[in-house]
Design a protein around this motif. Structure first.
Motif, PDB file in Angstrom:
ATOM      1  N   LEU A  76       0.837  -1.190   0.000  1.00 40.60           N
ATOM      2  CA  LEU A  76       0.000   0.000   0.000  1.00 40.60           C
ATOM      3  C   LEU A  76       0.876   1.246   0.000  1.00 40.60           C
ATOM      4  CD1 LEU A  76      -1.925  -2.255   1.068  1.00 40.60           C
ATOM      5  CD2 LEU A  76      -2.896  -0.569   2.609  1.00 40.60           C
ATOM      6  N   ARG A  77       0.462   2.256  -0.727  1.00 37.38           N
ATOM      7  CA  ARG A  77       1.137   3.545  -0.641  1.00 37.38           C
ATOM      8  C   ARG A  77       0.762   4.184   0.686  1.00 37.38           C
ATOM      9  NH1 ARG A  77       3.592   5.180  -5.330  1.00 37.38           N
ATOM     10  NH2 ARG A  77       3.830   7.282  -4.471  1.00 37.38           N
ATOM     11  N   ALA A  78       1.754   4.766   1.344  1.00 33.46           N
ATOM     12  CA  ALA A  78       1.592   5.192   2.731  1.00 33.46           C
ATOM     13  C   ALA A  78       0.553   6.286   2.926  1.00 33.46           C
ATOM     14  CB  ALA A  78       2.937   5.651   3.295  1.00 33.46           C
ATOM     15  N   HIS A  79       0.394   7.188   1.979  1.00 35.83           N
ATOM     16  CA  HIS A  79      -0.536   8.300   2.159  1.00 35.83           C
ATOM     17  C   HIS A  79      -1.874   8.091   1.467  1.00 35.83           C
ATOM     18  CE1 HIS A  79       1.666  11.246   4.506  1.00 35.83           C
ATOM     19  NE2 HIS A  79       2.764  10.900   3.855  1.00 35.83           N
ATOM     20  N   THR A  80      -1.867   7.407   0.345  1.00 40.33           N
ATOM     21  CA  THR A  80      -3.111   7.240  -0.404  1.00 40.33           C
ATOM     22  C   THR A  80      -3.810   5.921  -0.122  1.00 40.33           C
ATOM     23  OG1 THR A  80      -2.073   6.169  -2.316  1.00 40.33           O
ATOM     24  CG2 THR A  80      -2.103   8.592  -2.272  1.00 40.33           C
ATOM     25  N   GLY A  81      -3.069   4.921   0.376  1.00 38.14           N
ATOM     26  CA  GLY A  81      -3.649   3.604   0.600  1.00 38.14           C
ATOM     27  C   GLY A  81      -3.840   2.795  -0.666  1.00 38.14           C
ATOM     28  N   GLN A  82      -3.343   3.299  -1.799  1.00 35.60           N
ATOM     29  CA  GLN A  82      -3.474   2.576  -3.067  1.00 35.60           C
ATOM     30  C   GLN A  82      -2.834   1.195  -2.945  1.00 35.60           C
ATOM     31  OE1 GLN A  82      -1.693   4.610  -6.354  1.00 35.60           O
ATOM     32  NE2 GLN A  82      -2.008   2.940  -7.799  1.00 35.60           N
ATOM     33  N   GLN A  83      -3.561   0.165  -3.394  1.00 37.53           N
ATOM     34  CA  GLN A  83      -3.122  -1.218  -3.240  1.00 37.53           C
ATOM     35  C   GLN A  83      -2.499  -1.754  -4.526  1.00 37.53           C
ATOM     36  OE1 GLN A  83      -6.292  -3.758  -1.744  1.00 37.53           O
ATOM     37  NE2 GLN A  83      -7.248  -2.021  -0.698  1.00 37.53           N
ATOM     38  N   ALA A  84      -1.410  -2.500  -4.374  1.00 37.18           N
ATOM     39  CA  ALA A  84      -0.804  -3.213  -5.495  1.00 37.18           C
ATOM     40  C   ALA A  84      -0.391  -4.592  -4.997  1.00 37.18           C
ATOM     41  CB  ALA A  84       0.410  -2.465  -6.034  1.00 37.18           C
ATOM     42  N   GLU A  85      -0.634  -5.602  -5.803  1.00 33.51           N
ATOM     43  CA  GLU A  85      -0.279  -6.965  -5.405  1.00 33.51           C
ATOM     44  C   GLU A  85       1.218  -7.205  -5.592  1.00 33.51           C
ATOM     45  OE1 GLU A  85      -0.933 -11.214  -7.436  1.00 33.51           O
ATOM     46  OE2 GLU A  85      -2.822 -10.296  -6.730  1.00 33.51           O
ATOM     47  N   VAL A  86       1.857  -7.747  -4.559  1.00 32.84           N
ATOM     48  CA  VAL A  86       3.254  -8.160  -4.665  1.00 32.84           C
ATOM     49  C   VAL A  86       3.326  -9.593  -5.173  1.00 32.84           C
ATOM     50  CG1 VAL A  86       5.428  -8.507  -3.415  1.00 32.84           C
ATOM     51  CG2 VAL A  86       3.910  -6.616  -2.776  1.00 32.84           C
ATOM     52  N   THR A  87       2.504 -10.461  -4.573  1.00 36.05           N
ATOM     53  CA  THR A  87       2.433 -11.860  -4.992  1.00 36.05           C
ATOM     54  C   THR A  87       1.184 -12.475  -4.388  1.00 36.05           C
ATOM     55  OG1 THR A  87       3.687 -13.951  -5.108  1.00 36.05           O
ATOM     56  CG2 THR A  87       3.785 -12.742  -3.037  1.00 36.05           C
ATOM     57  N   SER A  88       0.728 -13.589  -5.002  1.00 39.52           N
ATOM     58  CA  SER A  88      -0.456 -14.271  -4.488  1.00 39.52           C
ATOM     59  C   SER A  88      -0.396 -15.745  -4.841  1.00 39.52           C
ATOM     60  CB  SER A  88      -1.740 -13.646  -5.057  1.00 39.52           C
ATOM     61  OG  SER A  88      -1.800 -13.808  -6.459  1.00 39.52           O
ATOM     62  N   ASP A  89      -1.291 -16.496  -4.195  1.00 41.31           N
ATOM     63  CA  ASP A  89      -1.412 -17.929  -4.465  1.00 41.31           C
ATOM     64  C   ASP A  89      -0.051 -18.607  -4.341  1.00 41.31           C
ATOM     65  OD1 ASP A  89      -3.008 -20.076  -4.820  1.00 41.31           O
ATOM     66  OD2 ASP A  89      -3.581 -19.641  -6.869  1.00 41.31           O
ATOM     67  N   GLY A  90       0.394 -19.381  -5.321  1.00 40.32           N
ATOM     68  CA  GLY A  90       1.685 -20.057  -5.229  1.00 40.32           C
ATOM     69  C   GLY A  90       1.781 -20.929  -3.990  1.00 40.32           C
ATOM     70  N   ARG A  91       2.767 -20.654  -3.142  1.00 37.01           N
ATOM     71  CA  ARG A  91       2.968 -21.431  -1.920  1.00 37.01           C
ATOM     72  C   ARG A  91       2.089 -20.944  -0.772  1.00 37.01           C
ATOM     73  NH1 ARG A  91       7.575 -24.526  -2.632  1.00 37.01           N
ATOM     74  NH2 ARG A  91       8.977 -23.845  -4.298  1.00 37.01           N
ATOM     75  N   PHE A  92       1.352 -19.870  -0.999  1.00 37.95           N
ATOM     76  CA  PHE A  92       0.499 -19.330   0.058  1.00 37.95           C
ATOM     77  C   PHE A  92      -0.684 -20.259   0.326  1.00 37.95           C
ATOM     78  CE2 PHE A  92       1.414 -14.510  -0.682  1.00 37.95           C
ATOM     79  CZ  PHE A  92       2.702 -14.695  -0.221  1.00 37.95           C
ATOM     80  N   ALA A  93      -0.928 -20.534   1.593  1.00 35.49           N
ATOM     81  CA  ALA A  93      -2.129 -21.247   2.013  1.00 35.49           C
ATOM     82  C   ALA A  93      -2.885 -20.401   3.024  1.00 35.49           C
ATOM     83  CB  ALA A  93      -1.778 -22.606   2.608  1.00 35.49           C
ATOM     84  N   SER A  94      -2.176 -19.960   4.058  1.00 29.38           N
ATOM     85  CA  SER A  94      -2.784 -19.091   5.066  1.00 29.38           C
ATOM     86  C   SER A  94      -1.730 -18.114   5.566  1.00 29.38           C
ATOM     87  CB  SER A  94      -3.341 -19.929   6.223  1.00 29.38           C
ATOM     88  OG  SER A  94      -4.052 -19.134   7.138  1.00 29.38           O
ATOM     89  N   PRO A  95      -1.299 -17.171   4.704  1.00 30.43           N
ATOM     90  CA  PRO A  95      -0.231 -16.241   5.096  1.00 30.43           C
ATOM     91  C   PRO A  95      -0.660 -15.352   6.258  1.00 30.43           C
ATOM     92  CG  PRO A  95      -1.229 -15.566   3.024  1.00 30.43           C
ATOM     93  CD  PRO A  95      -1.786 -16.914   3.348  1.00 30.43           C
ATOM     94  N   GLY A  96       0.223 -15.230   7.238  1.00 30.85           N
ATOM     95  CA  GLY A  96      -0.106 -14.458   8.432  1.00 30.85           C
ATOM     96  C   GLY A  96       0.917 -13.396   8.741  1.00 30.85           C
ATOM     97  N   GLY A  97       1.769 -13.653   9.752  1.00 32.67           N
ATOM     98  CA  GLY A  97       2.726 -12.668  10.206  1.00 32.67           C
ATOM     99  C   GLY A  97       3.712 -12.265   9.129  1.00 32.67           C
ATOM    100  N   LEU A  98       4.091 -10.982   9.129  1.00 32.01           N
ATOM    101  CA  LEU A  98       5.017 -10.423   8.156  1.00 32.01           C
ATOM    102  C   LEU A  98       6.212  -9.788   8.846  1.00 32.01           C
ATOM    103  CD1 LEU A  98       2.739  -8.387   5.701  1.00 32.01           C
ATOM    104  CD2 LEU A  98       3.919 -10.523   5.201  1.00 32.01           C
TER     105      LEU A  98
END
Length: 299
Positions: A76-98
């Protein structure tokens, strides 16, 4: 991102899986007044889990695929909140902590990736996912990674549990080597029941938020990184199930609790020495707070 995209130092950012009719959101909270402001809502934020900051000011948010859609890592852009995907699906099942490593690579604790859960590493530019440390399995139930944080020496701390919300005596804190991915148990048992948040303070002490510690009311536990000895930071009081913890520049702790104060999502500030709890922000548009981070001061 440009310099103007950085939020003011000390700003508190919260992810919320169910805000605004279950649309999900990221909130900005003023560290002095507790005022809530919405940074981003809806899009892929339904089911938001972890939140972390990149060095250039980007806000990273993970989304659990148990909600509509797939597991996603967003920027997300810090001031506007605009969202962009970095990655999805693949090895992800239940992604949590970052968490974000010193070189910018992104770490994700995924409860079910590969069957037994795993710590995944994501390239921030390409979105490529790799397995840094697969879950060990073998137990019944298997102990799975829930949340994680980085340590100044480059190692990674992960809180793991098996019953995912129940009283679990197999819960533990492990240290992961950032190169080999090997795991070493730092502490287990003791007061740990359902550890769901982890952070490191300015002295190297490990802080664990546990929803079921201390007879079920939950609390914050400090772990000695060398010996694994556990001491109580805060328990009881208004706590009903702390689920995330972060450290402010002055050493104060920020703790999320969705069961406190008659079920209103609540952000507490906790004195790290006395354990005194102060409600910084509660209710309003909060519904199910899932992650907390603080914009660092320069240098």
């Amino acid at each position: 991102m440009a310099a103007e995209d950085h939020l003011p130092a000390g700003t508190i950012l919260l992810s919320d899986a169910r805000a605004f009719g279950c649309a999900g959101a990221v909130f900005r909270v003023d560290p002095e007044t507790g005022e809530q402001r919405t940074l981003a809502v809806a899009g892929d934020l339904q089911g938001a889990t972890g939140i972390a900051l990149e060095a250039d000011g980007g806000v990273l948010v993970s989304k659990d695929r148990m909600f509509p859609g797939t597991g996603v890592l967003l920027r997300l852009r810090a001031h506007t909140g605009q969202q962009a995907e970095v990655t999805s699906d693949g090895r992800f099942a239940s992604p949590g902590g970052l968490a974000v490593e010193a070189d910018g690579r992104i770490l994700i604790a995924d409860l079910f990736s590969g069957g037994f859960g795993a710590v995944l590493r994501v390239d921030p530019d390409t979105g490529e996912q790799t397995v840094l440390s697969p879950g060990e399995g073998g137990g019944e139930p298997p102990v799975r990674p829930v949340k994680l944080c980085t340590v100044p020496d480059g190692s990674i701390l992960v809180v793991e549990q098996g019953l995912l919300g129940g009283e679990d005596l197999t819960s533990r804190v492990v240290r992961i080597d950032p190169v080999a991915g090997s795991r070493t148990t730092v502490t287990s048992g003791g007061e740990l029941r359902s550890p769901v948040g982890v952070a490191v303070d300015g002295h190297g002490g490990i802080l664990v938020a546990d929803t079921n510690a201390f007879g079920g009311s939950g609390g914050v536990i400090r772990v000695d990184p060398a010996t694994g000895a556990q001491t109580t930071v805060a328990s009881g009081g208004a706590f009903a199930g702390p689920r995330a913890v972060a450290v402010e520049a002055d050493g104060s702790l920020l703790v999320l609790d969705n069961e406190a104060l008659s079920g209103a999502g609540t952000l507490f500030r906790v004195d790290p020495t006395t354990g005194e709890q102060h409600v910084l922000s509660s209710g309003g548009d909060f519904r199910f707070l899932s992650g907390v981070t603080v914009v660092p001061h320069p240098g």
